[in-house]
Motif scaffolding. Structure first.
Motif, PDB file in Angstrom:
ATOM      1  N   UNK A  10      41.726  -4.177 -24.499  1.00 40.82           N
ATOM      2  CA  UNK A  10      41.854  -3.310 -23.319  1.00 40.82           C
ATOM      3  C   UNK A  10      40.496  -2.790 -22.865  1.00 40.82           C
ATOM      4  N   UNK A  11      39.649  -2.399 -23.835  1.00 41.22           N
ATOM      5  CA  UNK A  11      38.314  -1.888 -23.494  1.00 41.22           C
ATOM      6  C   UNK A  11      37.476  -2.950 -22.792  1.00 41.22           C
ATOM      7  N   UNK A  12      37.457  -4.139 -23.371  1.00 41.88           N
ATOM      8  CA  UNK A  12      36.605  -5.204 -22.843  1.00 41.88           C
ATOM      9  C   UNK A  12      37.049  -5.619 -21.447  1.00 41.88           C
ATOM     10  N   UNK A  13      38.354  -5.798 -21.270  1.00 40.15           N
ATOM     11  CA  UNK A  13      38.862  -6.208 -19.954  1.00 40.15           C
ATOM     12  C   UNK A  13      38.588  -5.120 -18.915  1.00 40.15           C
ATOM     13  N   UNK A  14      38.869  -3.875 -19.257  1.00 38.79           N
ATOM     14  CA  UNK A  14      38.660  -2.778 -18.312  1.00 38.79           C
ATOM     15  C   UNK A  14      37.192  -2.685 -17.906  1.00 38.79           C
ATOM     16  N   UNK A  15      36.308  -2.751 -18.890  1.00 40.09           N
ATOM     17  CA  UNK A  15      34.883  -2.620 -18.583  1.00 40.09           C
ATOM     18  C   UNK A  15      34.329  -3.813 -17.812  1.00 40.09           C
ATOM     19  N   UNK A  16      35.015  -4.946 -17.904  1.00 40.89           N
ATOM     20  CA  UNK A  16      34.524  -6.129 -17.172  1.00 40.89           C
ATOM     21  C   UNK A  16      34.744  -6.009 -15.669  1.00 40.89           C
ATOM     22  N   UNK A  17      35.625  -5.085 -15.229  1.00 40.49           N
ATOM     23  CA  UNK A  17      35.902  -4.944 -13.796  1.00 40.49           C
ATOM     24  C   UNK A  17      35.652  -3.525 -13.282  1.00 40.49           C
ATOM     25  N   UNK A  18      35.122  -2.662 -14.134  1.00 34.98           N
ATOM     26  CA  UNK A  18      34.881  -1.264 -13.750  1.00 34.98           C
ATOM     27  C   UNK A  18      33.683  -1.150 -12.810  1.00 34.98           C
ATOM     28  N   UNK A  19      33.751  -0.190 -11.903  1.00 35.76           N
ATOM     29  CA  UNK A  19      32.635   0.091 -10.986  1.00 35.76           C
ATOM     30  C   UNK A  19      31.721   1.191 -11.517  1.00 35.76           C
ATOM     31  N   UNK A  20      32.333   2.259 -12.075  1.00 31.91           N
ATOM     32  CA  UNK A  20      31.557   3.393 -12.567  1.00 31.91           C
ATOM     33  C   UNK A  20      31.922   3.650 -14.021  1.00 31.91           C
ATOM     34  N   UNK A  21      30.907   3.555 -14.889  1.00 35.18           N
ATOM     35  CA  UNK A  21      31.118   3.689 -16.331  1.00 35.18           C
ATOM     36  C   UNK A  21      30.644   5.073 -16.777  1.00 35.18           C
ATOM     37  N   UNK A  22      31.524   5.809 -17.450  1.00 38.47           N
ATOM     38  CA  UNK A  22      31.153   7.112 -17.995  1.00 38.47           C
ATOM     39  C   UNK A  22      31.263   7.043 -19.511  1.00 38.47           C
ATOM     40  N   UNK A  31      42.462  -5.462  -7.764  1.00 39.85           N
ATOM     41  CA  UNK A  31      43.097  -6.487  -6.925  1.00 39.85           C
ATOM     42  C   UNK A  31      43.509  -5.928  -5.575  1.00 39.85           C
ATOM     43  N   UNK A  32      43.580  -4.594  -5.490  1.00 42.39           N
ATOM     44  CA  UNK A  32      43.843  -3.946  -4.201  1.00 42.39           C
ATOM     45  C   UNK A  32      42.549  -3.450  -3.556  1.00 42.39           C
ATOM     46  N   UNK A  33      41.424  -3.918  -4.114  1.00 40.34           N
ATOM     47  CA  UNK A  33      40.085  -3.566  -3.594  1.00 40.34           C
ATOM     48  C   UNK A  33      39.805  -2.070  -3.635  1.00 40.34           C
ATOM     49  N   UNK A  34      40.300  -1.417  -4.677  1.00 38.38           N
ATOM     50  CA  UNK A  34      40.031   0.000  -4.908  1.00 38.38           C
ATOM     51  C   UNK A  34      39.071   0.108  -6.081  1.00 38.38           C
ATOM     52  N   UNK A  35      38.064   0.945  -5.947  1.00 40.33           N
ATOM     53  CA  UNK A  35      37.068   1.086  -7.006  1.00 40.33           C
ATOM     54  C   UNK A  35      37.684   1.750  -8.245  1.00 40.33           C
ATOM     55  N   UNK A  36      37.105   1.421  -9.406  1.00 42.61           N
ATOM     56  CA  UNK A  36      37.603   1.913 -10.698  1.00 42.61           C
ATOM     57  C   UNK A  36      36.504   2.663 -11.424  1.00 42.61           C
ATOM     58  N   UNK A  37      36.845   3.831 -11.937  1.00 44.51           N
ATOM     59  CA  UNK A  37      35.965   4.579 -12.838  1.00 44.51           C
ATOM     60  C   UNK A  37      36.620   4.608 -14.213  1.00 44.51           C
ATOM     61  N   UNK A  38      35.835   4.296 -15.239  1.00 44.94           N
ATOM     62  CA  UNK A  38      36.365   4.272 -16.605  1.00 44.94           C
ATOM     63  C   UNK A  38      35.679   5.359 -17.426  1.00 44.94           C
ATOM     64  N   UNK A  39      36.456   6.339 -17.850  1.00 39.65           N
ATOM     65  CA  UNK A  39      35.957   7.413 -18.706  1.00 39.65           C
ATOM     66  C   UNK A  39      36.157   6.996 -20.161  1.00 39.65           C
TER      67      UNK A  39
END
Length: 361
Positions: free
Chosen positions: A137-149, A113-121
């Protein structure tokens, strides 16, 4: 690149430790990369947290949001409010979140929401059980993540099925295993090792904390008594979760083989795992560590978000039934440990891969 790294709970510290080491290595090599460590305070025990920082050589956080406990909604809201102020005061190019606790989801939402990219490890893992807060939590986080590890190819496939861009999915391995390998030569026996006459292979490790296993007092007591009776002449070391301890209260369990101990620091706990005969648990993360250490693990859950620990590793999913646990444990005693191996890329280098990839973004 400025990275804000978020940790909210004990397992998060284990996952961020090697990531911080990988960043610092790149800094020494002359790369322009920095990090700010934010502890949300979601799970906080001063003694245990301080021990973790020291044991894993994690610098003390640049900020502690001190949100403490509360209902799912109260805690998530408190994290979001505090983390928004943190990011406004300390702008970042990327927010890196790990795992699947409330802090993971809350901080990912604030960052986007602050237009900052998200990486999810540890992106893409799924249990299929929507009664678990972690699954949401997993589903919501992954729905808006930019880089998935991801830790496995099955986790990567889950993300593709959910519609994630394959170009942003990176199978890198397991950062928890990075921490394990980095500390294997540092693990040490707990203070009670000699007191309880523990030796390699003469005890079982038991951990229980999930609602299905511990929330009902009578069922919990029957479960503990049943496990105690089925073990034979081996001891059971039970580092008891505060929540489980509160449910048991002052009950006299009269357990013959089971020894209740306080939650252990990382180095002592890994020593106990490495030298035990087997593990009985309802944790997901422990099944990853037992897989790498070659220790038989019996997971008391109906599902797992880490299927590779079953298909490749030493983990057996037994459900929440004591009778099923007894049956499968008896088969193990009779037939011995089944052949097992270590999943692909669980080689101690996942964190280095993550930072290499982020430096190209």
């Amino acid at each position: 690149m400025k990275i804000t790294i978020v940790a909210g709970a004990r397992p998060n510290f284990i996952k961020i430790a090697p990531i911080i080491k990988a960043i610092e290595k790149k800094q020494r090599e002359g790369n322009t990369i920095s990090y700010r460590l934010v502890h949300t305070g979601q799970h906080y025990d001063k003694n245990l947290s301080d021990t973790f920082f020291e044991e894993l050589n994690i610098p003390h956080p640049d900020a502690n949001l001190e949100v403490k406990s509360g209902s799912q909604s109260v805690q998530t809201a408190a994290i979001m409010i505090a983390f928004e102020q943190e990011l406004i005061k300390n702008p970042s190019d990327l927010v890196l979140v790990v795992g699947d606790v409330n802090s993971t989801m809350a901080c990912a939402i604030v960052a986007k929401k602050l237009n900052i990219k998200v990486a999810h490890v540890e992106a893409g893992i799924r249990s299929g059980d929507m009664t678990m807060p972690e699954e949401i939590n997993r589903i919501v986080t992954d729905s808006i993540t930019d880089y998935f590890f991801t830790t496995s190819t099955s986790a990567s496939q889950n993300l593709i099925q959910y519609g994630a861009n394959p170009n942003n999915i990176h199978f890198v391995g397991n950062v928890m295993i990075d921490t394990l390998y980095q500390n294997l030569d540092r693990i040490s026996a707990p203070s009670f090792w000699n007191e309880f006459q523990l030796n390699k292979g003469n005890y079982i490790i038991l951990t229980l904390h999930r609602p299905a296993n511990v929330d009902e007092e009578h069922s919990l007591i029957q479960l503990l008594k049943g496990i105690d009776e089925m073990i034979g002449n081996k001891k059971i070391i039970f580092p008891i979760h505060p929540r489980t301890k509160a449910i048991l209260g002052e009950n006299d369990l009269a357990l013959r083989n089971t020894v209740l101990v306080e939650p252990q620091g990382y180095l002592n706990f890994m020593f106990l795992i490495k030298n035990c005969f087997a593990v009985i648990t309802d944790s997901g993360g422990i099944s990853e560590e037992t897989t790498v250490l070659g220790i038989p693990c019996f997971t008391m859950r109906d599902n797992t978000e880490r299927p590779e620990t079953q298909t490749v590793g030493t983990n057996t999913l037994v459900g929440t039934s004591l009778e099923n646990l007894k049956k499968l444990f008896a088969e193990f005693l009779q037939n011995g440990q089944r052949p097992a191996g270590i999943p692909e890329l669980w080689d101690g280098k996942a964190s280095e891969r993550i930072i290499e990839i982020l430096l190209t973004k």
